[in-house]
Design a protein around this motif. Structure first.
Motif, PDB file in Angstrom:
ATOM      1  N   MET B 238       0.831  -1.205   0.000  1.00 52.95           N
ATOM      2  CA  MET B 238       0.000   0.000   0.000  1.00 52.95           C
ATOM      3  C   MET B 238       0.867   1.257   0.000  1.00 52.95           C
ATOM      4  O   MET B 238       0.545   2.239  -0.662  1.00 52.95           O
ATOM      5  CB  MET B 238      -0.915   0.002   1.218  1.00 52.95           C
ATOM      6  N   TYR B 239       1.968   1.207   0.723  1.00 51.17           N
ATOM      7  CA  TYR B 239       2.863   2.360   0.763  1.00 51.17           C
ATOM      8  C   TYR B 239       3.360   2.691  -0.637  1.00 51.17           C
ATOM      9  O   TYR B 239       3.282   3.841  -1.089  1.00 51.17           O
ATOM     10  CB  TYR B 239       4.031   2.045   1.693  1.00 51.17           C
ATOM     11  N   PHE B 240       3.853   1.662  -1.349  1.00 51.96           N
ATOM     12  CA  PHE B 240       4.355   1.903  -2.710  1.00 51.96           C
ATOM     13  C   PHE B 240       3.223   2.381  -3.616  1.00 51.96           C
ATOM     14  O   PHE B 240       3.356   3.372  -4.328  1.00 51.96           O
ATOM     15  CB  PHE B 240       4.934   0.610  -3.306  1.00 51.96           C
ATOM     16  N   PHE B 241       2.094   1.647  -3.591  1.00 52.95           N
ATOM     17  CA  PHE B 241       1.029   1.905  -4.559  1.00 52.95           C
ATOM     18  C   PHE B 241       0.328   3.226  -4.262  1.00 52.95           C
ATOM     19  O   PHE B 241       0.067   4.016  -5.175  1.00 52.95           O
ATOM     20  CB  PHE B 241       0.032   0.746  -4.511  1.00 52.95           C
ATOM     21  N   TYR B 242       0.035   3.491  -2.990  1.00 48.27           N
ATOM     22  CA  TYR B 242      -0.679   4.724  -2.666  1.00 48.27           C
ATOM     23  C   TYR B 242       0.209   5.948  -2.905  1.00 48.27           C
ATOM     24  O   TYR B 242      -0.295   7.036  -3.180  1.00 48.27           O
ATOM     25  CB  TYR B 242      -1.183   4.695  -1.216  1.00 48.27           C
ATOM     26  N   SER B 243       1.546   5.781  -2.815  1.00 52.92           N
ATOM     27  CA  SER B 243       2.421   6.910  -3.148  1.00 52.92           C
ATOM     28  C   SER B 243       2.266   7.269  -4.618  1.00 52.92           C
ATOM     29  O   SER B 243       2.264   8.439  -4.989  1.00 52.92           O
ATOM     30  CB  SER B 243       3.882   6.576  -2.896  1.00 52.92           C
ATOM     31  N   ARG B 244       2.131   6.231  -5.455  1.00 57.82           N
ATOM     32  CA  ARG B 244       1.945   6.506  -6.877  1.00 57.82           C
ATOM     33  C   ARG B 244       0.660   7.272  -7.119  1.00 57.82           C
ATOM     34  O   ARG B 244       0.585   8.124  -7.997  1.00 57.82           O
ATOM     35  CB  ARG B 244       1.872   5.196  -7.664  1.00 57.82           C
ATOM     36  N   LEU B 245      -0.406   6.930  -6.364  1.00 58.21           N
ATOM     37  CA  LEU B 245      -1.703   7.578  -6.571  1.00 58.21           C
ATOM     38  C   LEU B 245      -1.813   8.889  -5.820  1.00 58.21           C
ATOM     39  O   LEU B 245      -2.829   9.575  -5.917  1.00 58.21           O
ATOM     40  CB  LEU B 245      -2.845   6.656  -6.100  1.00 58.21           C
ATOM     41  N   GLY B 246      -0.818   9.224  -5.011  1.00 60.01           N
ATOM     42  CA  GLY B 246      -0.916  10.449  -4.220  1.00 60.01           C
ATOM     43  C   GLY B 246      -1.795  10.294  -2.992  1.00 60.01           C
ATOM     44  O   GLY B 246      -2.211  11.271  -2.385  1.00 60.01           O
ATOM     45  N   LEU B 247      -2.089   9.020  -2.611  1.00 57.40           N
ATOM     46  CA  LEU B 247      -2.947   8.803  -1.438  1.00 57.40           C
ATOM     47  C   LEU B 247      -2.118   8.622  -0.170  1.00 57.40           C
ATOM     48  O   LEU B 247      -2.651   8.670   0.931  1.00 57.40           O
ATOM     49  CB  LEU B 247      -3.797   7.551  -1.646  1.00 57.40           C
ATOM     50  N   GLN B 248      -0.813   8.390  -0.345  1.00 52.43           N
ATOM     51  CA  GLN B 248       0.027   8.132   0.817  1.00 52.43           C
ATOM     52  C   GLN B 248       0.083   9.386   1.693  1.00 52.43           C
ATOM     53  O   GLN B 248       0.277  10.498   1.186  1.00 52.43           O
ATOM     54  CB  GLN B 248       1.426   7.734   0.354  1.00 52.43           C
ATOM     55  N   GLY B 249      -0.131   9.194   2.998  1.00 49.08           N
ATOM     56  CA  GLY B 249      -0.087  10.341   3.903  1.00 49.08           C
ATOM     57  C   GLY B 249      -1.355  11.148   3.920  1.00 49.08           C
ATOM     58  O   GLY B 249      -1.372  12.250   4.454  1.00 49.08           O
ATOM     59  N   THR B 250      -2.431  10.624   3.344  1.00 55.90           N
ATOM     60  CA  THR B 250      -3.693  11.353   3.404  1.00 55.90           C
ATOM     61  C   THR B 250      -4.700  10.587   4.255  1.00 55.90           C
ATOM     62  O   THR B 250      -4.564   9.385   4.472  1.00 55.90           O
ATOM     63  CB  THR B 250      -4.322  11.534   2.015  1.00 55.90           C
ATOM     64  N   TYR B 251      -5.727  11.303   4.714  1.00 57.96           N
ATOM     65  CA  TYR B 251      -6.793  10.699   5.508  1.00 57.96           C
ATOM     66  C   TYR B 251      -7.467   9.580   4.732  1.00 57.96           C
ATOM     67  O   TYR B 251      -7.661   8.479   5.247  1.00 57.96           O
ATOM     68  CB  TYR B 251      -7.793  11.793   5.877  1.00 57.96           C
ATOM     69  N   TRP B 252      -7.785   9.851   3.447  1.00 54.39           N
ATOM     70  CA  TRP B 252      -8.520   8.845   2.683  1.00 54.39           C
ATOM     71  C   TRP B 252      -7.677   7.621   2.388  1.00 54.39           C
ATOM     72  O   TRP B 252      -8.205   6.509   2.286  1.00 54.39           O
ATOM     73  CB  TRP B 252      -9.087   9.460   1.402  1.00 54.39           C
ATOM     74  N   GLY B 253      -6.383   7.808   2.241  1.00 58.01           N
ATOM     75  CA  GLY B 253      -5.513   6.652   2.054  1.00 58.01           C
ATOM     76  C   GLY B 253      -5.637   5.690   3.226  1.00 58.01           C
ATOM     77  O   GLY B 253      -5.822   4.484   3.046  1.00 58.01           O
ATOM     78  N   VAL B 254      -5.568   6.228   4.444  1.00 59.08           N
ATOM     79  CA  VAL B 254      -5.664   5.383   5.640  1.00 59.08           C
ATOM     80  C   VAL B 254      -7.044   4.740   5.725  1.00 59.08           C
ATOM     81  O   VAL B 254      -7.181   3.550   6.020  1.00 59.08           O
ATOM     82  CB  VAL B 254      -5.363   6.212   6.907  1.00 59.08           C
ATOM     83  N   VAL B 255      -8.092   5.524   5.427  1.00 52.00           N
ATOM     84  CA  VAL B 255      -9.452   4.982   5.520  1.00 52.00           C
ATOM     85  C   VAL B 255      -9.626   3.829   4.539  1.00 52.00           C
ATOM     86  O   VAL B 255     -10.138   2.761   4.905  1.00 52.00           O
ATOM     87  CB  VAL B 255     -10.485   6.099   5.251  1.00 52.00           C
ATOM     88  N   LEU B 256      -9.180   4.009   3.306  1.00 54.48           N
ATOM     89  CA  LEU B 256      -9.321   2.938   2.307  1.00 54.48           C
ATOM     90  C   LEU B 256      -8.547   1.697   2.743  1.00 54.48           C
ATOM     91  O   LEU B 256      -9.047   0.573   2.650  1.00 54.48           O
ATOM     92  CB  LEU B 256      -8.823   3.417   0.943  1.00 54.48           C
ATOM     93  N   ALA B 257      -7.333   1.911   3.225  1.00 58.07           N
ATOM     94  CA  ALA B 257      -6.520   0.778   3.651  1.00 58.07           C
ATOM     95  C   ALA B 257      -7.208   0.023   4.789  1.00 58.07           C
ATOM     96  O   ALA B 257      -7.302  -1.203   4.774  1.00 58.07           O
ATOM     97  CB  ALA B 257      -5.143   1.249   4.097  1.00 58.07           C
ATOM     98  N   HIS B 258      -7.723   0.766   5.762  1.00 59.35           N
ATOM     99  CA  HIS B 258      -8.379   0.113   6.903  1.00 59.35           C
ATOM    100  C   HIS B 258      -9.667  -0.578   6.483  1.00 59.35           C
ATOM    101  O   HIS B 258      -9.996  -1.640   6.998  1.00 59.35           O
ATOM    102  CB  HIS B 258      -8.638   1.136   8.002  1.00 59.35           C
ATOM    103  N   ALA B 259     -10.388   0.044   5.539  1.00 60.50           N
ATOM    104  CA  ALA B 259     -11.616  -0.594   5.059  1.00 60.50           C
ATOM    105  C   ALA B 259     -11.279  -1.933   4.424  1.00 60.50           C
ATOM    106  O   ALA B 259     -11.945  -2.944   4.680  1.00 60.50           O
ATOM    107  CB  ALA B 259     -12.320   0.315   4.070  1.00 60.50           C
ATOM    108  N   ALA B 260     -10.209  -1.970   3.625  1.00 61.63           N
ATOM    109  CA  ALA B 260      -9.811  -3.230   2.984  1.00 61.63           C
ATOM    110  C   ALA B 260      -9.475  -4.277   4.035  1.00 61.63           C
ATOM    111  O   ALA B 260      -9.838  -5.443   3.904  1.00 61.63           O
ATOM    112  CB  ALA B 260      -8.622  -3.000   2.058  1.00 61.63           C
ATOM    113  N   LEU B 261      -8.813  -3.860   5.123  1.00 60.98           N
ATOM    114  CA  LEU B 261      -8.434  -4.827   6.161  1.00 60.98           C
ATOM    115  C   LEU B 261      -9.644  -5.336   6.931  1.00 60.98           C
ATOM    116  O   LEU B 261      -9.629  -6.447   7.446  1.00 60.98           O
ATOM    117  CB  LEU B 261      -7.435  -4.196   7.130  1.00 60.98           C
TER     118      LEU B 261
END
Lengths: 558, 387
Positions: B238-261
C-alpha cells in the motif's frame, strides 16, 4: 386446450409465456448468477484496487530496475559493447555519453538516487555519483570559454533560441521534442507534458544532432521544472559542449543558411584548432573511481530494466560475472533471518498447541454455562488491543518488571542477577504465544465440541484405559482442530511485526522487521519488496493448504 | 460416594498445600525453611482440629478466615491482612471440601483415587493456563494508577497506601495534545472505514450466499486475503502503490486501507449469519408484492442485523487497533492511538500508555459483551438454542 396438451406431449415442455421450459429456466439461472455477481462486484473491485493492486505493485517492484536505464540512457546503450572481462576501461564514447546523461541527471538532482541504488550493489558508488554531480559542469570548461570569447552571441539567450528554432517558419522537429519529453519523464517520474514555447527546427537538428538534443532537454527542463521562459535563459554548459562536439564531428555548417549560420562557421574554424575534449580524463580528474573497473561492471550488470538482483540479495547471493554467487560470509543475514522466523513461528505454534489443547478440551467437556463463562477469559485477550497486550508483556518481562520484582521479593532470584526476559527470543516467544493463543483455542474448541462423548465412553466400557481411550479414540478426532489452529497461528506468526519490534530486541526479530527497516530506514525498496514477495509466497502456500484442509468459509470468529 | 474422609488423608494433603503457602510467606520474610515447616504444621493441625475436635463447619471457617487475616495484618500490614484473609478463606474451604469428600461430587462413583488426582491435576494446569492468558491484561490496570512514573509496583502500592495511587496518567492522557490528537484521529478514521467495509461487505456476503455463484471459491479467497496476508506486506504494498496515486499520507488513504483490512471480518460474520437464513421468507415477501429493496430492508436486514453489527464491530476494532498499515500509509497528521502507543513503547516510555491500555481494555470488554449478546439474539431469532 387439447392442442396445447398435445404440443406439450410431443414437443419440449413450455413455460407460461410459451418459451421452452429448459431455456426459460436457464435464463432464470443466468439472471440469478448475474444478480449475485452484481452484488459482489462493488466489493470485489474495491478489494482489487485497494488491496490486490498494491500487492501486485510490490511484486513488480521486486524485479523492476528501470532507474539505471532511465537515468543514464545513453551510457547504458554505449556500455553494451564493453567487455567487462577485458580488464580495460570503457571506450571514450562511453565517457562522452556519461557526460551527457550525468549533466541532465545532476540538473534534475536524480543522480544521487541512482547512486544510492547502485550503492546497494557496490559500496562507494553513492559518493562517486554525488561528487561527480557537483563537478560535472566544469568538464569542457576551457572549450566553452574559448567559444564564448570568440563571439558574445554564444552567451546570448535570444541568439541560442533563434538558432535552435531555425528562425520563423522553419520546419519543426516535433519527434525530437517528444523523445526528450519521454527522456525527462522517465528520469524524474514527473509528467513533462505541456506547451513549452519551443520546438527545435528540423534543419538545425539534422545539422547539429547532439546540440539540438541537449538544447531541447534544456528547454523542457527550464519551462516545466523551473517554470522559466526558454528564450530568456542561457543554455547549460552541456549544450555548448554538445555544439563543440557537433562542430568537431564535421557538421556541414557551410551549407546551412538559417539564422546564426555565420557564427557557426566562425565557431567551427575556431574549434578546429582546439584539441578534442577528453571526457575520460575529465571524469577521472573529478573522481578517480571512474577508473575502477568494478564500478563500471556494476553499472553494466544492473543496466537491464528488470533484474533478479533483489531476489538474489534476499537469499544472500549476488550477481557475479559468471551468474549468481554467494555473498561473503559477513554479509549473509537473510537466510539466517528466514530460518529464525521459521523456527520461532514453529516454536510459537508448538507452545500454542501445548497450552491451547487442554483449554479447548476443558471448555468442550464442561457444562455449556460454565464453558461460556470461561470462554470470556479466552475472548477477552482476543478482543484486547494488540498494543495493550504487547505493552503488558513489556511491563511483565522487564528487568524492573512485575515478574522479576515478584521473583526478587520471594527471594528466588537475587536482586543483582535479575533475569533477562525481554529484548531476546524468549520475550518474543512468550508474548506472541500469549497473543496468538486464542487463535489456536477457538478452532480447536469448535472441532472438539462436535466430538460425541459416547465414543470415549464406549472405548472405556470395552476395557480401554484412560490413556488409550484418549489417545486412540478422542485425539484422532480432534486432529482437524489442531491442524486448523496450527496453520492459522503459523500464518499469523510468520508475518508478525509489532510484537517482535517491541519485545524482540536484536535477536528476537523476524524477517518482517527487516522489511520495515528497508522501507523506512535504508530506503532499499526493491530489496524490501523481494523479501516481502518471498514471505508472501510462503504465506500463500499455507493459505492454500488451509483452504484445502479447513475451507476458508469455515473460519469462525468468537 | 460423598462421604467424610479420614483425617489421616486430609491432614497431610492440607499440610502440603500449607507448606507451599508457608514457603511463599516465609521467603517474603527471608526465612523460607521456617515458613515451610510452620505452614505445614499450622494447616495440618487446623485440619485435625476442625475435623476431629470441633466439626462445626460454618463457625470453623469463619474462625480460620478471620484468624489468618489478623495474623497476616500483624506480619505485613494492610496488604498482608488481605492476603491473610484470602489464605484463610482458601484453607477453611479446602479442609472441609476434602474432609467431607465433596470433591467427588461431580465425578462418577467408580473413579479410582489416581483418576481423581489426575482430574484435579488437569484442572490445576488449565487454571495456570488461564492465569497466563489473563494476568498480563489484569496487571496493567492497577499499574495505570501508579503515582510514580514506573512500570512496576512501588512499595506504597503494595502497602495499599493511597499515596501510592493517583490518576495523573489519566489526566495526562486527557490533557496532552499528542494523545488527544491521536484519539481524535482514531475516532475519525475507524467509523468511516467501518462504514465502507460494512456496506460493501454486507452486499457481497448476500451475493456470495445465494445458491448459484460462479467462481465462488476464488472470489472468497480474494476477499478473505487481507486477513491472511501479513500486515507488513500489505503495508509495504500500500505504501508503494498509494504513493503513486498520491494517497500516501492522506486521511482517505488510511481509511481505504483500513476498510480493505476490515472486509474479511464482515464477510465471515455476515455469511455465517446467512447460513441459517430461511430463503422462503424473502420469497414470501416477494410473493406478497414487496420489491427487492423493500424485501431487503424489511425482511432480510432485521434478521441478519446481529451478524452485520458484529461484523462491523470486528471491522471497527481492526481499524481502531491497527498500527502497521497506518505507520506506513499515514503521515504525522494521521497519527492514531495505537501509533502513539507504539512510538511511546519504542522511544519515550511513559506510563500514560498503561492508562490508555486500561481504557482500551474497558472498551474491549464492552464490545465483547455487545458481540456476545448479539450472537445470542441472532441464534434466538433463527430458532437455534441459545448457547
Amino acid at each position: 386446450m387439447s392442442d396445447t396438451t398435445e404440443t406439450t406431449e410431443s414437443g419440449p415442455v413450455l413455460s407460461a409465456d410459451g418459451t421452452p421450459l429448459k431455456r426459460s429456466l436457464r435464463r432464470a439461472l443466468r439472471a440469478q448468477k448475474m444478480r449475485a455477481l452484481a452484488l459482489i462486484a462493488p466489493l470485489l473491485i474495491f478489494v482489487l484496487v485497494t488491496f490486490i493492486a498494491p500487492i501486485a505493485d510490490m511484486l513488480f517492484r521486486s524485479v523492476e530496475n528501470q532507474i539505471v536505464s532511465n537515468t543514464l540512457p545513453r551510457t547504458v546503450v554505449a556500455l553494451q559493447d564493453w567487455d567487462a572481462d577485458s580488464g580495460e576501461l570503457p571506450s571514450p564514447e562511453v565517457y562522452e555519453a556519461l557526460y551527457d546523461d550525468m549533466f541532465l541527471a545532476a540538473e534534475a538532482k536524480e543522480h544521487t538516487r541512482l547512486g544510492t541504488r547502485l550503492n546497494y550493489e557496490q559500496t562507494g558508488i553513492s559518493s562517486l555519483f554525488r561528487s561527480t554531480g557537483r563537478g560535472v559542469d566544469d568538464i569542457g570548461e576551457d572549450h566553452v570559454d574559448a567559444l564564448e570569447d570568440l563571439d558574445e552571441a554564444w552567451e546570448d539567450e535570444a541568439f541560442w533560441y533563434t538558432l535552435m528554432t531555425g528562425g520563423e517558419g522553419a520546419e519543426p522537429n516535433t519527434a525530437l521534442l517528444e523523445e526528450q519529453r519521454r527522456r525527462l519523464a522517465d528520469l524524474t517520474s514527473d509528467s513533462f507534458a505541456g506547451e513549452i514555447g519551443f520546438v527545435p527546427g528540423q534543419a538545425i537538428s539534422e545539422l547539429l544532432p547532439q546540440t539540438a538534443r541537449a538544447y531541447t532537454a534544456f528547454a523542457l527542463f527550464t519551462v516545466i521544472a523551473d517554470e522559466d521562459v526558454v528564450a530568456e535563459e542561457e543554455p547549460w554548459e552541456a549544450v555548448k559542449v554538445a555544439l563543440i562536439q557537433d562542430l568537431k564531428a564535421g557538421a556541414d555548417v557551410a551549407g546551412y543558411d538559417g539564422p546564426g549560420a555565420a557564427e557557426l562557421v566562425a565557431a567551427q574554424q575556431m574549434v578546429a584548432d582546439l584539441p578534442p575534449i577528453d571526457f575520460k580524463a575529465a571524469f577521472l580528474a573529478e573522481d578517480e573511481d571512474w577508473g575502477a573497473i568494478e564500478n563500471w561492471k556494476t553499472i553494466q550488470v544492473y543496466s537491464p530494466e528488470f533484474t533478479s538482483g533483489y531476489f538474489l540479495n534476499a537469499v544472500d547471493m549476488q550477481k557475479g560475472p559468471d551468474g549468481p554467487e554467494a555473498r561473503p560470509e559477513n554479509q549473509q543475514i537473510y537466510i539466517m533471518l528466514f530460518q529464525r522466523t521459521l523456527f520461532m513461528s514453529l516454536v510459537i505454534m508448538g507452545s500454542c498447541i501445548l497450552l491451547g489443547y487442554p483449554i479447548a478440551y476443558l471448555l468442550s467437556n464442561l457444562p455449556v454455562r460454565t464453558a461460556n463463562l470461561l470462554m470470556i477469559l479466552v475472548l477477552l485477550p482476543f478482543w484486547t488491543s494488540l498494543l495493550v497486550r504487547t505493552s503488558a508483556w513489556k511491563v511483565m518481562l522487564q528487568q524492573q518488571g512485575v515478574i522479576n520484582d515478584t521473583l526478587v521479593w520471594l527471594g528466588i532470584v537475587d536482586d543483582a542477577s535479575r533475569l533477562v526476559m525481554i529484548n531476546n527470543q524468549f520475550g518474543t516467544i512468550v508474548a506472541m504465544t500469549h497473543i496468538l493463543l486464542p487463535f489456536m483455542i477457538l478452532p480447536m474448541y469448535s472441532v472438539m465440541s462436535t466430538i460425541p462423548p459416547s465414543y470415549v465412553r464406549a472405548a472405556r466400557s470395552l476395557g480401554a484405559t484412560n490413556w488409550t481411550a484418549f489417545w486412540r479414540v478422542y485425539f484422532p478426532q480432534s486432529v482437524p482442530g489442531i491442524g486448523a489452529g496450527s496453520i492459522l497461528v503459523f500464518i499469523l506468526a510468520i508475518g508478525y511485526y509489532i510484537t517482535p519490534e517491541i519485545v524482540g530486541g536484536t535477536t528476537g526479530t523476524f524477517i518482517s522487521n527487516r522489511i520495515a527497516y528497508h522501507i523506512s530506514s535504508s530506503l532499499n525498496w526493491g530489496l524490501a519488496a523481494a523479501l516481502g514477495s518471498i514471505l508472501l509466497a510462503a504465506v500463500l502456500i499455507l493459505y492454500w493448504a488451509y483452504d484445502k484442509i479447513v475451507g476458508i468459509d469455515n473460519v469462525k470468529l468468537g | 460416594m460423598i462421604q467424610p474422609k479420614p483425617v489421616s488423608f486430609v491432614a497431610p494433603v492440607v499440610g502440603a498445600a500449607g507448606a507451599f503457602a508457608g514457603l511463599l510467606v516465609g521467603t517474603a520474610q527471608g526465612v523460607p525453611l521456617l515458613g515451610v515447616v510452620a505452614g505445614a504444621a499450622l494447616t495440618a493441625a487446623l485440619a485435625f482440629l476442625w475435623l476431629e475436635v470441633f466439626r462445626k463447619e460454618r463457625i470453623a471457617r469463619w474462625i480460620t478466615f478471620l484468624g489468618f487475616g489478623v495474623a497476616g495484618f500483624a506480619i505485613g500490614g494492610l496488604m498482608g491482612g488481605v492476603i491473610g484473609l484470602a489464605f484463610g478463606w482458601l484453607f477453611g474451604w479446602f479442609i472441609f471440601w476434602l474432609g467431607e469428600g465433596r470433591y467427588r461430587a461431580k465425578l462418577p462413583p467408580y473413579t479410582t483415587p489416581l483418576q481423581v488426582f489426575y482430574h484435579f491435576l488437569f484442572r490445576v494446569i488449565c487454571g495456570l493456563i488461564f492465569f497466563f492468558l489473563i494476568t498480563p491484561i489484569v496487571v496493567v490496570m492497577p499499574l495505570s494508577f501508579n503515582a510514580e512514573d514506573f512500570f512496576t509496583f512501588t512499595p506504597e502500592m503494595l502497602r495499599l497506601d493511597p499515596a501510592g495511587y493517583s490518576l495523573k496518567h489519566y489526566r495526562d492522557f486527557f490533557t496532552n495534545d499528542d494523545w488527544q490528537q491521536a484519539m481524535w484521529n482514531s475516532i475519525s478514521i475507524a467509523p468511516v472505514a467501518t462504514l465502507l467495509s460494512v456496506s460493501f461487505g454486507t452486499l457481497a456476503a448476500i451475493g456470495l450466499s445465494s445458491e448459484h455463484v460462479p467462481f465462488r471459491r476464488p472470489i472468497m479467497a480474494i476477499l478473505i486475503s487481507p486477513m491472511i496476508v501479513p500486515l507488513i506486506i500489505s503495508a509495504a504494498g500500500m505504501y508503494f502503490f498509494y504513493s503513486r496515486l498520491g494517497l500516501q499520507g492522506t486521511y482517505w488513504g488510511v481509511v481505504l486501507a483500513h476498510a480493505a483490512l476490515g472486509i474479511p471480518f464482515v464477510i465471515i460474520t455476515v455469511t455465517a449469519t446467512l447460513v441459517g437464513f430461511d430463503r422462503s421468507l424473502t420469497r414470501a415477501a416477494a410473493n406478497m408484492g414487496a420489491n427487492p429493496v423493500t424485501t431487503f430492508f424489511r425482511v432480510q436486514m432485521p434478521l441478519i442485523l446481529p451478524g452485520v453489527i458484529s461484523g462491523g464491530l470486528f471491522a471497527f476494532i481492526t481499524s481502531f487497533d491497527e498500527v502497521v498499515v497506518v505507520l506506513f500509509v499515514g503521515s504525522a497528521g494521521q497519527k492514531t492511538l495505537p501509533w502513539q502507543m507504539f512510538t511511546g513503547l519504542r522511544e519515550q516510555i511513559s506510563p500514560t500508555i498503561l492508562a490508555v491500555a486500561t481504557i482500551l481494555v474497558t472498551i474491549s470488554i464492552l464490545l465483547l459483551t455487545t458481540v456476545e449478546l448479539l450472537r445470542r439474539r441472532s441464534e434466538r431469532l433463527r430458532g437455534m438454542s441459545p448457547g
